[in-house]
Design an enzyme around this catalytic site. Structure first.
Site, PDB file in Angstrom:
ATOM      1  CG  ASN A   9      21.404   4.170  -0.722  1.00 36.39           C
ATOM      2  OD1 ASN A   9      21.496   5.101   0.066  1.00 36.39           O
ATOM      3  ND2 ASN A   9      20.367   3.340  -0.749  1.00 36.39           N
ATOM      4  CG  ASN A  11      19.899   7.688   2.648  1.00 37.04           C
ATOM      5  OD1 ASN A  11      19.809   8.610   3.436  1.00 37.04           O
ATOM      6  ND2 ASN A  11      19.224   7.647   1.515  1.00 37.04           N
ATOM      7  CE  LYS A  12      22.531  -0.100   0.120  1.00 37.39           C
ATOM      8  NZ  LYS A  12      22.910  -1.050  -0.953  1.00 37.39           N
ATOM      9  CG  ASP A  68      22.062  -6.319  -3.358  1.00 39.30           C
ATOM     10  OD1 ASP A  68      22.035  -5.190  -3.881  1.00 39.30           O
ATOM     11  OD2 ASP A  68      21.190  -7.171  -3.596  1.00 39.30           O
ATOM     12  CB  THR A  69      20.202  -4.086   1.890  1.00 42.62           C
ATOM     13  OG1 THR A  69      21.496  -3.954   2.471  1.00 42.62           O
ATOM     14  CG2 THR A  69      19.149  -4.107   2.988  1.00 42.62           C
ATOM     15  CE1 TYR A 150       9.890  -1.721   0.364  1.00 45.12           C
ATOM     16  CE2 TYR A 150      12.267  -1.850   0.070  1.00 45.12           C
ATOM     17  CZ  TYR A 150      10.996  -1.977  -0.437  1.00 45.12           C
ATOM     18  OH  TYR A 150      10.818  -2.364  -1.746  1.00 45.12           O
ATOM     19  CG  HIS A 176      19.652  -4.439   7.768  1.00 46.19           C
ATOM     20  ND1 HIS A 176      18.882  -3.662   8.591  1.00 46.19           N
ATOM     21  CD2 HIS A 176      19.776  -3.739   6.615  1.00 46.19           C
ATOM     22  CE1 HIS A 176      18.542  -2.545   7.956  1.00 46.19           C
ATOM     23  NE2 HIS A 176      19.085  -2.568   6.759  1.00 46.19           N
TER      24      HIS A 176
HETATM   25  P1  ITT Z   1      23.315   0.383  -4.391  1.00 46.40           P
HETATM   26  O1  ITT Z   1      22.902  -0.867  -5.144  1.00 46.40           O
HETATM   27  O2  ITT Z   1      23.936   1.432  -5.263  1.00 46.40           O
HETATM   28  O3  ITT Z   1      24.131   0.071  -3.166  1.00 46.40           O
HETATM   29  P2  ITT Z   1      20.478   0.570  -3.729  1.00 46.40           P
HETATM   30  O4  ITT Z   1      19.664   1.629  -3.009  1.00 46.40           O
HETATM   31  O5  ITT Z   1      19.978   0.092  -5.059  1.00 46.40           O
HETATM   32  O6  ITT Z   1      21.980   1.101  -3.802  1.00 46.40           O
HETATM   33  P3  ITT Z   1      20.035  -2.079  -2.609  1.00 46.40           P
HETATM   34  O7  ITT Z   1      19.856  -2.704  -3.946  1.00 46.40           O
HETATM   35  O8  ITT Z   1      20.866  -2.790  -1.601  1.00 46.40           O
HETATM   36  O9  ITT Z   1      20.669  -0.627  -2.748  1.00 46.40           O
HETATM   37  O10 ITT Z   1      18.646  -1.720  -1.924  1.00 46.40           O
HETATM   38  C1  ITT Z   1      17.503  -2.459  -2.135  1.00 46.40           C
HETATM   39  C2  ITT Z   1      16.319  -1.711  -1.611  1.00 46.40           C
HETATM   40  O11 ITT Z   1      16.271  -1.842  -0.202  1.00 46.40           O
HETATM   41  C3  ITT Z   1      16.251  -0.222  -1.920  1.00 46.40           C
HETATM   42  O12 ITT Z   1      14.914   0.096  -2.187  1.00 46.40           O
HETATM   43  C4  ITT Z   1      16.713   0.441  -0.649  1.00 46.40           C
HETATM   44  O13 ITT Z   1      16.111   1.709  -0.476  1.00 46.40           O
HETATM   45  C5  ITT Z   1      16.228  -0.561   0.406  1.00 46.40           C
HETATM   46  N1  ITT Z   1      17.128  -0.561   1.559  1.00 46.40           N
HETATM   47  C6  ITT Z   1      18.455  -0.863   1.560  1.00 46.40           C
HETATM   48  N2  ITT Z   1      18.962  -0.732   2.797  1.00 46.40           N
HETATM   49  C7  ITT Z   1      17.944  -0.328   3.591  1.00 46.40           C
HETATM   50  C8  ITT Z   1      17.838   0.005   4.958  1.00 46.40           C
HETATM   51  O14 ITT Z   1      18.897  -0.008   5.770  1.00 46.40           O
HETATM   52  N3  ITT Z   1      16.648   0.366   5.436  1.00 46.40           N
HETATM   53  C9  ITT Z   1      15.563   0.403   4.650  1.00 46.40           C
HETATM   54  N4  ITT Z   1      15.571   0.138   3.333  1.00 46.40           N
HETATM   55  C10 ITT Z   1      16.756  -0.233   2.804  1.00 46.40           C
END
Ligand code: ITT
Length: 193
Positions: A9, A11-12, A68-69, A150, A176
């Protein structure tokens, strides 16, 4: 010091690069030629964070951390939570995920929610976990164009704008991920990395 941030990702990556000290060089999965998707089969954010870090350490040999978020919404029993990325099915997009959340939340008066980030670090055979939570509310329609995921439907408590109406450094200060990264950064500092 060089360390891999195990995410696809972008953006992360932007948020993390802005927050961590310039002494820490972040390598992306592309930088180490890891182009495959890592299967996130865990039942919790913590499990999935470890799956990603363990995968990179075992297969590529690099010290690394992963994030993981999830968005946890009270009136949806904590969903989407660990299912945040794939909430609207296997072909999920940010747009479809938000549409589904807004539909499910249409008649809900309790709008309380939180973002939770779990960061799993593997460095020199040590394993550490860091967590960051920000509480807020889900609004009724998108606001703002910045950020990702989100961000456009979440207003942190005490503020009047969504994460998508903030610039990166403003979001990082309270988010977060910002909170979890601050803990990671303090760990690096205290361990003299
Ligand atoms: P990686 O697993 O490769 O890190 P990912 O986008 O799949 O990338 P996550 O599983 O952590 O990452 O993300 C879960 C969802 O939450 C995904 O739809 C993201 O777009 C969203 N998300 C993660 N961080 C966020 C943030 O800071 N603000 C808003 N949405 C977020």
């Amino acid at each position: 010091m060089k360390i891999v941030f195990a995410t696809h990702n972008q953006n992360k990556i932007k948020e993390v690069k802005l927050l961590l000290s310039n002494n820490i060089k972040i390598l992306s999965l592309n930088d180490i030629n890891c182009n495959e998707l890592i299967n996130e089969t865990g039942n919790s954010l913590v499990e999935n964070a470890w799956i990603k870090s363990n995968y990179v350490k075992t297969k590529y040999g690099y010290d690394c951390f992963s994030d993981d978020t999830g968005l946890e919404i009270e009136s949806l029993g904590g969903e989407p939570g660990v299912k945040s990325a794939r909430y609207s099915g296997i072909y999920s997009t940010d747009k479809k995920n938000i549409d589904l959340v807004l539909k499910l939340m249409k008649n809900k008066t309790n709008r309380n929610a939180q973002f939770r980030t779990c960061i799993a670090l593997i460095i020199n055979d040590n394993k550490e976990l860091f967590e960051g939570i920000v509480k807020g509310k889900i609004i009724h329609q998108r606001k703002g164009k910045n950020g990702f995921g989100y961000d456009s439907i979440f207003i942190p408590n005490g503020l009047k704008k969504t994460f998508a109406e903030m610039d990166l450094s403003e979001k990082n200060k309270i988010s977060h991920r910002g909170i979890a990264l601050k803990k990671l950064s303090n760990y690096f500092h205290n361990s003299n990395y």
